[in-house]
Design a protein around this motif. Structure first.
Motif: not given
Length: 824
Positions: A727-746
């Protein structure tokens, strides 16, 4: 404080805002109006001024001793309630016609619950409104030209503003809040001129115009410089009045009226900074000559000038063509020259300077971001010294704001804790001592009034602190570490061996090079047209695979599916004549292959199988494996095939399928057209070469990407079509990145590896090495087993990767195939 505010914990969050607060603007433009400072003395005073909607809570006030007397206004957002947004109004009587830019400072603790923030100005019978996406946490300043504001109903004019509205919009059912500070109208010291006339003349210029404007606005804006973006039409109307410098980032089309205004501006003492422009009147204003144009792959710009202080010695810039320029004796001088990708110093000018301004022979690119910020500050500050005090304050405050640490003291403490027991402890302490000494020099320079030198010392202090942070990281194995390489020729065209050595030296295990698209090949294809890259440098897949396997790296060959943007025009014209290209819902031609056309499916399948059959690589990688947007494809062929394959009868085409009773059925059918190619390639390749891995770069937001672009990547995982996904999780925001990865791993649910894509050099995400490190650490915390970084260019090769290789991705042992001296 009453229960309405207490339930959002406003007393508790005040201290958090104080810790995360960035430095406020140290100086506004002289011609400015503070509309609202949001520093109300009491909560009652703030509530008297700002009236909530029926479904919104009252505002609050936060203050903290760390700020001295500073206060901010808090906007509680109870988004667990059934509301689409919150808003608050203040009744005013304002005439804003004398100001070209509106600025608002906003604090966001977590961007995930908020989709947009809209600032409205009401004028008698209608509204002016401007929305901004909320994508990162912390303090940020939004700046908009008045011309950016859209109209709702019939506003009477900017001279009759009678109400202001602040409105955050809900993205998810999570309670949150915002803080606001400094709503200002001003005429900027620095005006960035958006090339709107160029876009109108040639819509293909739009991406370059937008990207170059955004880079300058972001990089200069980070130092609280009073700047604004205006249009070509604004310049024609005299909007440069009050500005001291006009920046033209990419404006190939300029009207006579605009050029006349620019001549008047310079005649009255204004300065120009112009990029990649061949207009003779611009050249005359700057006292330079434009002698021609040349295609040449560059690596860096080297500065040498005794008049402009504070310039870095060199800045990476992988330009691929330039205007050939010359000086005019007594009127201009060369201050920087180009170094090409072979390391040869060229006589060609990268930058020229004159008493009236500056000229760069190409556009500004995103590589080497931190040095380019320093370069821009030096160049702008030379002509507009008023920026230095504010820039110095921000630069000193930014020394410690690395890796999302809120302050210098926090960063030092965290690095020392990480360094405890490390074999690199001595080097880390040496870097920390250097950072502390340089920070002291910066503070002393400010106290002495030498703000330019303070900025120099601050940059050097930050670099020393970053070095300590890089050294204290630890490597992990096994871990899949890859880069996306976009050009197909590597960061050093013609030299894949060098490109691979950089990756191996810094502990990477794979490269994903973009070697073909729907209409172009960088390899010796018997199906697709050959690219200029192939004609110049030869078969890029063969060269990349040979070099990578020599040093033990995997190669996953990347294809841009369906998209014809890089294809020769005659190839596109042939396909369009055969009715094989897409058509938008409004009937406009779109230069993408229509996925439902059987010949297009076969073309995509055959080219991917051609590569799988002919090359000994490790994997095939899908990209653009989707529709361009929700408005495609609605060609007559899609109508016929949709009806034939589903049994539906479409009475009103395309409205029934796009937004009517057949919308859901058509969305499902679009997904099937994309998924069948993934299935076809996977099944055929795994028969042809069972060990070859199939993967895909996909949109980060699921299931919305299923509905908008037909990309049902979760179903590809469920059906076993892929061996891993990115997934192309391009963002400068660390919290958003963490949330995206957590959701995608699910969504992946352990069925295949999921390697998040980190946007170090994406257009919407330009990360410094410390930010990349934090996102890699987040992938480790989520146990993804690896990651892939976009994009492998000279900037990544020579700034980010060496920083990672100092600790986080350092090879745990020297590969036998890589000579020992390459590690020195």
């Amino acid at each position: 404080m009453d229960t309405d505010v207490n339930r959002f914990g406003l007393f508790l969050i005040a201290s958090l805002i104080a810790v995360c607060c960035a430095a406020k603007s140290a100086g506004l433009a002289a011609d400015s109006l503070i509309i609202d400072a949001f520093d109300y003395p009491t909560t009652a005073a703030a509530r008297s001024a700002w009236v909530p909607s029926a479904t919104s809570p009252q505002v609050g006030i936060a203050e903290n001793g760390e700020w001295g007397s500073e206060r901010v206004m808090l906007l509680p957002c109870p988004f667990t309630n059934p509301v689409s947004r919150c808003y608050w109004d203040r009744y005013v009587s304002l005439d804003l016609t004398g100001y070209s830019v509106i600025s608002l400072r906003l604090y966001v603790p977590n961007p995930a619950p908020i989709s947009w923030f809209t600032l409205y100005f009401h004028s008698v019978s209608g509204w002016y409104g401007k929305s901004a996406g909320v994508t990162r946490s912390g303090w940020q300043r939004f700046q908009w030209s008045r011309s950016d504001f859209g109209e709702e109903d019939t506003p009477a004019g900017w001279d009759q503003i009678d109400r202001i509205r602040l409105s955050p919009w809900k993205a998810s059912d999570v309670d949150t809040y915002l803080a606001v500070d400094e709503l200002i109208a001003f005429n900027p010291l620095i005006s960035i001129v958006e090339g709107t006339k160029s876009i109108a003349a040639n819509p293909s210029y739009a991406a370059t115009v937008d990207n170059t404007v955004s880079l300058l606005q972001d990089w200069l804006g980070r130092y609280e410089i009073p700047l604004g973006v205006i249009t070509d039409e604004d310049v024609e109307a005299g909007a440069l009045t009050g500005s001291k410098m006009a920046i033209l980032p990419y404006n190939p089309v300029l009207s006579d009226a605009e050029l006349t205004q620019l001549e008047s501006f310079v005649g009255n003492g204004g300065k120009l900074m112009v990029f990649y422009n061949s207009n003779w009147r611009i050249a005359a204003l700057l006292g330079i000559q434009i002698a021609g144009w040349e295609r040449h792959q560059m690596r860096a710009m080297h500065f040498s000038d005794d008049q402009v202080e504070g310039l870095p010695e060199s800045v990476l810039q992988a330009s691929w063509n330039i205007f050939l320029t010359g000086t005019i004796e007594g009127k201009s001088r060369v201050i920087a020259r180009w170094e090409d990708s072979d390391g040869v110093m060229l006589p060609n000018a990268a930058w020229l300077a004159s008493p009236t301004g500056l000229y760069m022979s190409h556009i500004l690119l995103s590589d080497d971001a931190e040095k380019k910020q320093r370069m821009l500050l030096a160049l702008v500050g030379h002509y507009v010294p008023e920026i230095w005090p504010g820039a110095a304050e921000v630069a000193i405050e930014k020394i410690g704001r690395i890796a999302y640490y809120p302050s210098y003291e926090d960063a030092v403490a965290a690095i020392r804790a990480l360094a405890h027991g490390s074999p690199k402890a001595l080097g880390i302490e040496t870097s920390l001592a250097a950072a502390d000494a340089l920070r002291g020099e910066a503070l002393h320079a400010v106290s002495s009034g030498n703000y330019m030198r303070a900025v120099e010392f601050a940059f050097e202090a930050r670099a020393a602190l970053q070095n300590a942070f890089y050294l204290c990281q630890t490597s992990q194995s096994p871990e899949w570490r890859a880069v996306w390489e976009h050009s197909g020729a590597g960061p050093y065209p013609g030299d894949w061996d060098r490109a691979i050595r950089v990756l191996v030296r810094n502990g990477f295990t794979a490269v994903v090079p973009n070697m073909f698209s729907a209409g172009l090949a960088h390899y010796d294809s018997e199906i697709l047209p050959h690219s200029e890259t192939f004609q110049t440098y030869g078969d890029q897949i063969a060269q990349c695979v040979e070099a990578a396997h020599r040093y033990g790296l995997e190669v996953h060959v990347w294809k841009v599916n369906w998209n014809l943007s890089s294809a020769p025009q005659e190839f596109i014209d042939t396909l369009r004549a055969q009715e094989r290209t897409q058509v938008s819902v409004t009937g406009e031609p779109v230069d993408w292959l229509c996925p439902s056309h059987p010949d297009n499916y076969q073309l995509e399948l055959d080219t991917m199988l051609e590569v799988a059959q002919n090359y000994d690589m490790d994997g095939l990688h899908f990209d653009y494996i989707r529709y361009p947007n929700s408005s495609c494809c609605y060609c007559t062929g899609c109508l016929e095939r949709f009806q034939d394959q589903t049994g539906h009868t479409v009475e009103n085409w395309p409205s029934d399928a796009h937004s009517g009773p057949l919308q859901e059925a058509y969305r499902d059918w679009r997904c099937q057209q994309i998924s069948r190619l993934v299935q076809g390639v996977s099944e055929n390749v795994h028969v042809l070469k069972p060990s070859l891995q199939i993967s895909a770069a996909v949109f980060r937001s699921y299931p919305s990407c299923r509905d908008t672009v037909g990309q049902d990547w979760v179903s590809w995982i469920e059906h076993g079509y892929l061996d891993f996904i990115c997934p192309m999780d391009y963002t400068e925001d660390y919290e958003l990145f963490v949330n995206l990865v957590d959701e995608q791993m699910g969504y992946a649910a352990g069925r295949i590896p999921l390697y998040p894509g980190i946007g170090a050099g994406a257009s919407n995400s330009i990360l410094l090495p410390d930010q990349v490190i934090m996102q890699i650490l987040a992938t480790r915390e989520a146990s993804t087993g690896g990651f892939v970084i976009f994009v492998y260019n000279v900037g990544l090769a020579e700034t980010c990767l060496p920083a990672l290789g100092m600790g986080l991705t350092a090879p745990l042992s020297t590969p036998v195939s890589l000579p020992w001296y390459l590690y020195e």
